[in-house]
Design an enzyme around this catalytic site. Structure first.
Site, short mmCIF file in Angstrom:
data_model
loop_
_atom_site.label_atom_id
_atom_site.label_comp_id
_atom_site.label_asym_id
_atom_site.label_seq_id
_atom_site.Cartn_x
_atom_site.Cartn_y
_atom_site.Cartn_z
N ASP A 13 -3.36 7.75 1.97
CA ASP A 13 -4.09 7.54 3.23
C ASP A 13 -4.01 8.74 4.16
O ASP A 13 -4.12 8.61 5.38
CB ASP A 13 -3.57 6.30 3.98
CG ASP A 13 -3.52 5.06 3.10
OD1 ASP A 13 -4.54 4.77 2.47
OD2 ASP A 13 -2.46 4.42 3.04
N HIS A 41 -11.24 5.56 -0.14
CA HIS A 41 -11.41 6.70 0.76
C HIS A 41 -12.71 6.53 1.55
O HIS A 41 -13.70 6.05 1.04
CB HIS A 41 -11.38 8.05 0.02
CG HIS A 41 -12.14 8.10 -1.25
ND1 HIS A 41 -11.55 7.93 -2.48
CD2 HIS A 41 -13.45 8.31 -1.49
CE1 HIS A 41 -12.46 8.04 -3.43
NE2 HIS A 41 -13.62 8.26 -2.86
#
Length: 430
Positions: A13, A41
């Site tokens: 992340d 993503h």
């Protein structure tokens, strides 16, 4: 020939999708080499926000090849859904290539993943329950089913029939759950394969041909170094190798063809799931970072755990992935915090350690050693270069570079492409 690997230096992340998308502009092929739809993503392209889980970020550039490499595990149903999602938004996916050697995730992998996580209770790993681990287990046990098998109905049926005998015994006798019938899976999943068969090929040949032709190839990692099955916080890790070394195995491109490795790091640290997290914040500063940074999982929606920047973690990432460059993201989230902290070492049983411990028992007892730096109050979201940043922000970046031993070649101050800035090109040949 030029190739760049993008890896996460923390627990995932970090903004790899955004950085990959930015670097894709100068690449001619973009490839993923590990993981599956357990990692999400978020990409902004032409004013639209897209959330992808399987397909590489380069899909939005129709003149560039986007590759799902052999090291990935592919859920055929999720892939078909993601292709439809892109088609419905008007995205041309004809530039996609899928490795015929990639393994597939089937319904029994997902059910076993869910059941196993439930069984572990307080000792759970924090899996996304997407079947990733069980699929990689089958691959290692040499009973996995590959995409090339899925496309041949006779082969698929034979392998599926063999596997269901074992999986149903496991589900019914150990987990006390209902198993699967052959016909429940065979037609549906064979049908999925037929929907994406035109994308399937030997992607190792595609990528090596591109490099041999002098093209620029970008390799996109999922998760992060601290989730690597060998180098991460085992067992609170993923089932593959996100580190740069995973590229050669997961793409079929040899190590001599890799030029640069860009480590993506948040200006702070986050983590989803369980496991020790030395710099974790439990106060209002942590809550503020979570809200301003919108720190909620792309795949699960779970709130991420938040902490100060940990240079011990990123130094570990530098060493095991051979980082040549650092891309620092989400600097803008720290605006307004009066005093910033960087973890420079750990205290373990009264001793100072500067390398990341292998033992989770040791890691859980580690206390962070902090260095404090003054923050900044200026809005940095509109800056155009390094020189435009406030002095304190530049000092913060410089100190991170010193502590990690990696030059900061890129930084970002917001979610849009125009808010990512280059200090030194990672596409350089030297």
């Amino acid at each position: 020939m030029s190739s760049v690997v993008v890896v996460g230096t923390q627990w995932g992340d970090e903004g790899k999708g955004k950085i990959t998308d930015f670097l894709s502009e100068n690449a001619e092929a973009i490839a993923r080499y590990q993981g599956g739809n357990n990692a999400g993503h978020t990409i902004k392209f032409d004013g639209e926000t897209y959330k992808l889980h399987l397909i590489p970020s380069g899909i939005f550039y129709k003149e560039k090849i986007s590759v799902i490499g052999n090291g990935m595990v592919v859920d055929p149903k999720a892939l078909v859904e993601e292709l439809k999602y892109l088609h419905d938004k008007g995205v041309d996916t004809s530039n996609l290539r899928i490795s015929n050697r990639a393994h597939i995730i089937l319904p029994y992998h997902i059910r076993i993943d869910e059941a196993d996580e439930e069984r572990k209770g307080a000792n759970k790993i924090g899996t996304t329950k997407k079947g990733i681990g069980p699929a990689y287990m089958d691959k290692a046990a040499r009973v996995g089913i590959r995409i090339i098998d899925l496309l041949d109905k006779e082969t698929f049926k034979e392998k599926l029939e063999h596997n269901l005998g074992e999986k149903n015994r496991l589900l019914e006798r150990f987990y006390e759950l209902e198993g699967f019938k052959l016909e429940d899976i065979l037609e549906e999943y064979y049908g999925y394969g037929q929907q994406f068969k035109d994308y399937v090929c030997d992607t190792s040949v595609v990528l090596n041909d591109a490099l041999d032709d002098g093209k620029r190839v970008l390799f996109e990692g999922a998760q992060g170094v601290m989730l690597d099955i060998d180098q991460g916080t085992y067992p609170f890790v993923t089932s593959s190798n996100p580190i740069a070394g995973g590229v050669t195995i997961g793409s079929g491109v040899g190590p001599s063809k890799i030029n640069h490795v860009v480590g993506v790091a948040k200006a702070y640290t986050t983590r989803v799931g369980d496991g020790p997290f030395p710099t974790e914040l439990f106060d209002s500063i942590g809550d503020n970072i979570r809200e301003v940074g919108r720190e909620y999982g792309t795949t699960t929606g779970r709130p991420r755990r938040v902490g100060w920047f940990d240079s011990v973690v990123v130094r570990h990432a530098r060493r095991v992935s051979g980082l040549t460059d650092l891309s620092l993201t989400l600097l803008d989230v720290l605006t307004g915090i009066e005093t910033l902290k960087i973890c420079v070492a750990y205290k373990l049983d009264g001793k100072t350690i500067t390398e990341f411990p292998a033992s989770l028992k040791d890691l859980a007892r580690c206390e962070p050693v902090y260095e404090e730096l003054p923050g900044w109050t200026e809005d940095i979201t509109e800056v155009k270069s390094l020189d435009d940043l406030p002095v304190n922000c530049r000092h913060y970046m410089e100190r991170i570079a010193q502590l990690t031993g990696v030059q900061v070649s890129m930084f970002s101050v917001g979610p849009d492409r125009a808010q990512t800035h280059v200090v030194k090109s990672v596409w350089r040949l030297a």
